[in-house]
Design a protein around this motif. Structure first.
Motif, short mmCIF file in Angstrom:
data_model
loop_
_atom_site.label_atom_id
_atom_site.label_comp_id
_atom_site.label_asym_id
_atom_site.label_seq_id
_atom_site.Cartn_x
_atom_site.Cartn_y
_atom_site.Cartn_z
N PHE A 60 23.80 -5.80 -57.07
CA PHE A 60 22.91 -5.84 -55.91
C PHE A 60 23.23 -4.71 -54.95
O PHE A 60 24.33 -4.16 -54.97
N THR A 93 27.28 -2.92 -52.08
CA THR A 93 26.97 -3.24 -53.47
C THR A 93 27.93 -4.32 -53.96
O THR A 93 28.97 -4.57 -53.36
N ALA A 137 17.06 -5.29 -49.51
CA ALA A 137 18.00 -5.78 -50.51
C ALA A 137 17.32 -5.81 -51.87
O ALA A 137 16.09 -5.91 -51.97
N GLU A 138 18.14 -5.76 -52.91
CA GLU A 138 17.63 -5.91 -54.27
C GLU A 138 18.75 -6.43 -55.16
O GLU A 138 19.91 -6.05 -55.03
N LEU A 139 18.38 -7.34 -56.06
CA LEU A 139 19.31 -7.97 -56.99
C LEU A 139 18.74 -7.82 -58.39
O LEU A 139 17.61 -8.25 -58.66
N GLN A 140 19.49 -7.21 -59.28
CA GLN A 140 19.03 -6.99 -60.65
C GLN A 140 19.47 -8.16 -61.52
O GLN A 140 20.66 -8.42 -61.68
#
Length: 822
Positions: A60, A93, A137-140
């Motif tokens: 993330f 991260t 935000a971003e979460l893979q």
């Protein structure tokens, strides 16, 4: 799954609630303006999703203006961002896979926009949409699947918190008022119930500027520029528990309508005479209000946390204090928590520091604490380096110096953890120098000088880095910019990183040039504007200050050495020409009869005052001819003639409080015997004094001078205070023995930039033995001196400077040799 590269395009969009803290554009407001009515606001964000399987990794990225806490399925996985300048924003991260589960998942974020400048945050310029609160935000969760902030997220304004304002211009931390009845304790979890007035769609913030392209809601964006990864490791966490409690009943039963600080002031008075008893909650009250004072036995810094059993509507007010006094409340951050009647836990949003937790518990009904801790979150100190010697007092002093630096090392080196938490531009040079010889992790030592390299339009650095005092119209301290140049010189010597140093020299040159308009025909600076501090000691600086001129010359010498190392001989020659001019004019301060340099000249007359600051800075700048070394050395070693006095001795939480008495910049004319006495340095400037003594051939006296810190241990056995008398109870600029016992006594320094070779010049003085290990970019250097025997383990070539002034050279590896004496 391959985590997305940190420089890959963002998938997340900037989001906030509709309550963005900006007014719309209007007449005379092309970009709108900040709206103080919506400052200090928190927003809760959620996004739920389903997973068939838990991925092996789930990287993330996340950041917010101003602060955030990230949970995945109720587990905290990140908080930040770190301190940054107004046009720079970092992101964090991590890997959230351990918090995911098959089935329903929820990502939750509590984001906060300060609006008001704080010691660790300053507002960014605003655009039409950004600069008033935002989150990205971003979460893979799969190779090509991301949970990213956007229109499919929900938000809820955090109305459980009452917005606050700074209490004063000096202490701008924001108190915290939380009504837990308005906050679901499980709101971060997938099965959380909706708030009474529900979740609302987020507002996507498409960035707009006056001219040029706009409308993209993904970073990079004005005013933050390109987001950069966090430059520091995650903090190390340690839970600290109290060792004793005191308990009493307040004289009056304050109610919720009373001022928070008035309530706490009455409480600290009520508990002052109570007998301490060993810690061991539960503690509390069955009826009348109770005051608790928990002593952690040391200065601690982090998030004050408690769990309580309390009836709905019960109030728990508190603060973490340096000392259990009313005056200590002047600089302390406070909170008030209203219990929901179940699952009552609390953690301060912002870090706090002190030794004593003051709490006021009052009903309705019983109120009992089940736990009380401070979760310290300090930058890590990996194992390996150490120092030990034959003097147990010096071993204690060294250990406390390291603890002091650790307490002042967060996302920057701060002045103190218990009061301001500001990253003062000059203070940190000592903490940085201690870290470079005692901590294998140099990330903060490298980062802070870059953080501070945000000059004013005229080239001089701000008073602090990335905080409230970095803003106009706050003046600056000119000499603090010169100490910053010394911190860059440290990076040159220890890291040997040419790109890092070259980038910082681009800021150092305008700093040095800022002083040029103050230079007179005699080569000396006169009537320099701003707050010329030098030290808390009463060094006379009016008119033409000898100490300031010497610090400028030292900065020029540092700059010339670094420029020449980088191959810039032209700038090196420019700096050395200026040093020569200063040296010529500086002769006016020399008093042959006194055997010392006088402190200043006013209206053409050199005045009588003498300080060790001027002598030491002149030596370090190369302004003192060799034939004067014996006289200057004798003056600096005549400790009986030194006297120390500080405005802080009449301030501080141990007396009238930091807001009492006259401004600390006030400097009275000498009222001491200037023909005999010498103004002594406070702990901060002793790093310059000790450097000077080493250059004067008196390094063997520095271990005895470090013994002066024994006086600080008497009142603060776990951290060093700001001044010999008064000041904050833990101050990083007082930690120089943590460096000097290794650098000057054990005698270990880089022989070449980047430690491609190490120099060892032991000067044990009265010690019979000393040993230690120091970090280098190539591994630890181990040194042990026992009498005349020297044992070394080094990953690089070694240069040994013997006491008889001869030198021997040794290959990398392990060897023993006999030190040569005259």
């Amino acid at each position: 799954m391959t985590p997305a590269a940190s420089h890959s395009p963002w998938r997340g969009q900037w989001i906030w609630s509709e309550d963005i803290a900006l007014t719309p554009p209007g007449p005379g407001l092309m970009l709108g303006a900040p709206d103080p009515a919506r400052f200090d606001r928190r927003v809760l964000f959620r996004r739920s999703f389903d997973l068939a399987d838990v991925p092996a990794t789930a990287p993330f990225r996340i950041t917010a203006d101003s602060r955030y806490v990230l949970w995945v399925n109720g587990t905290e996985v990140s908080r930040g961002p770190v301190r940054h300048g107004p046009r720079g924003l970092t992101y964090d991260t991590g890997d959230a896979a351990a918090a995911l589960r098959a089935g329903r998942n929820t990502v939750a974020v509590l984001a906060r926009f300060y609006g008001h400048a704080t010691p660790w945050w300053e507002p960014s310029p605003w655009t039409y949409t950004l600069g008033g609160g935002c989150l990205v935000a971003e979460l893979q969760v799969a190779d090509d699947e991301f949970i990213a902030t956007g229109a499919d997220w929900q938000c809820h304004d955090g109305d459980a918190w009452t917005p606050q304002q700074p209490r004063s211009g000096l202490f701008t931390q924001l108190p915290e008022i939380l009504d837990a009845r308005r906050l679901d304790p499980d709101w971060q979890r997938p099965d959380a119930t909706a708030p009474a007035h529900g979740w609302a769609p987020v507002r996507v913030l498409a960035a707009h500027v006056v001219v040029g392209p706009g409308g993209d809601a993904r970073p990079p964006s004005e005013p933050f520029g390109a987001l950069t990864p966090r430059p520091l490791p995650a903090p190390a966490r340690h839970d600290r528990e109290p060792v004793t409690f005191r308990q009493a009943q307040p004289a009056t039963a304050e109610g919720e309508s009373d001022g928070l600080y008035a309530t706490l002031a009455a409480a600290v008075t009520a508990v002052a005479d109570a007998e301490p008893r060993p810690a061991g909650p539960p503690l509390g009250t069955e009826g009348p209000p109770v005051v608790l004072l928990a002593d952690f036995g040391r200065v601690v810094h982090g998030r004050l946390r408690f769990a309580a059993d309390a009836a709905e509507g019960a109030l728990i007010s508190g603060s973490l204090l340096e000392l259990p006094t009313r005056a200590a409340l002047d600089s302390a951050n406070a909170f008030r928590y209203t219990a929901r009647g179940h699952a009552d836990t609390f953690e301060t949003s912002d870090p706090v520091g002190g030794r004593y937790a003051l709490l006021v518990l009052r009903g309705p009904g019983p109120v009992r604490l089940r736990s009380l801790t401070v979760r310290e979150e300090l930058r890590p100190r990996p194992d390996g380096p150490y120092f030990a010697c034959s003097d147990d007092a010096l071993n204690t002093i060294h250990r406390v110096a390291l603890r002091t630096v650790d307490l002042c090392a967060h996302d920057a080196y701060v002045d103190c953890p218990t009061r301001e938490q500001r990253a003062w531009t000059g203070d940190f040079v000592v903490s940085q120098s201690v870290d470079l010889v005692t901590n294998p992790d140099w990330s903060l030592a490298r980062h802070h000088p870059r953080l501070a390299a945000q000059p004013r339009q005229d080239g001089l650095l701000r008073m602090v880095s990335a905080g409230d005092f970095a803003q106009d119209p706050v003046p600056t301290i000119p000499d603090w910019s010169l100490h910053w140049i010394r911190s860059v010189h440290h990076l040159y010597r220890y890291t040997g990183d040419r790109d890092l140093v070259a980038g910082l020299l681009a800021t150092a040159e305008p700093v040095l040039r800022w002083f040029l308009p103050f230079q007179g025909p005699d080569g000396l600076l006169a009537d320099v504007t701003g707050w010329v501090l030098i030290d808390w000691s009463p060094v006379q600086v009016a008119g033409t200050s000898a100490a300031l001129n010497a610090l400028w010359a030292r900065g020029l010498a540092d700059f010339a050495e670094m420029a020449e190392w980088l191959g810039d001989t032209g700038r090196a020659r420019w700096a050395r020409d200026l040093i020569a001019q200063v040296a010529t004019g500086f002769e006016e301060f020399w008093d042959a009869g006194r055997g010392a340099y006088r402190d200043h000249r006013v209206d053409g007359t050199v005045r009588e005052a003498v300080s060790e600051h001027t002598q030491a800075a002149a030596v370090c700048a190369g302004l003192v001819p060799k034939e004067r070394y014996p006289a200057v050395r004798a003056l600096l070693l005549d400790r009986a003639a030194m006297f120390t006095s500080s405005p802080m001795s009449h301030r501080g939480s141990d007396t009238g409080g930091p807001l009492a008495t006259a401004p600390v910049s006030t400097r009275d004319a000498p009222d001491w015997d200037t023909g005999r006495l010498v103004v002594g340095a406070q702990p901060f400037f002793r790093y310059v004094v000790h450097d000077a003594l080493a250059l004067l051939g008196a390094a063997d006296r520095i271990e005895r001078l470090c013994g002066d810190w024994t006086a600080l241990l008497a009142e603060g056995p776990t951290a060093f205070r700001e001044c010999w008398e008064g000041g904050s109870s833990c101050h990083g600029w007082s930690a120089t023995p943590g460096r000097d016992l290794l650098v000057h006594t054990l005698g270990v320094t880089p022989a070449e930039p980047g430690y491609t070779a190490v120099r060892i010049a032991p000067a044990l003085g009265t010690l019979s033995w000393a040993r230690g290990a120091l970090p280098t970019p190539h591994g630890l250097v181990h040194v042990e001196v026992n009498g005349d025997r020297l044992h070394v383990e080094a990953p690089v070539p070694v240069v040994v400077d013997h006491p008889d002034a001869t030198t021997t050279r040794h290959r990398p590896g392990t060897f023993d040799t006999t030190l040569r004496h005259p």
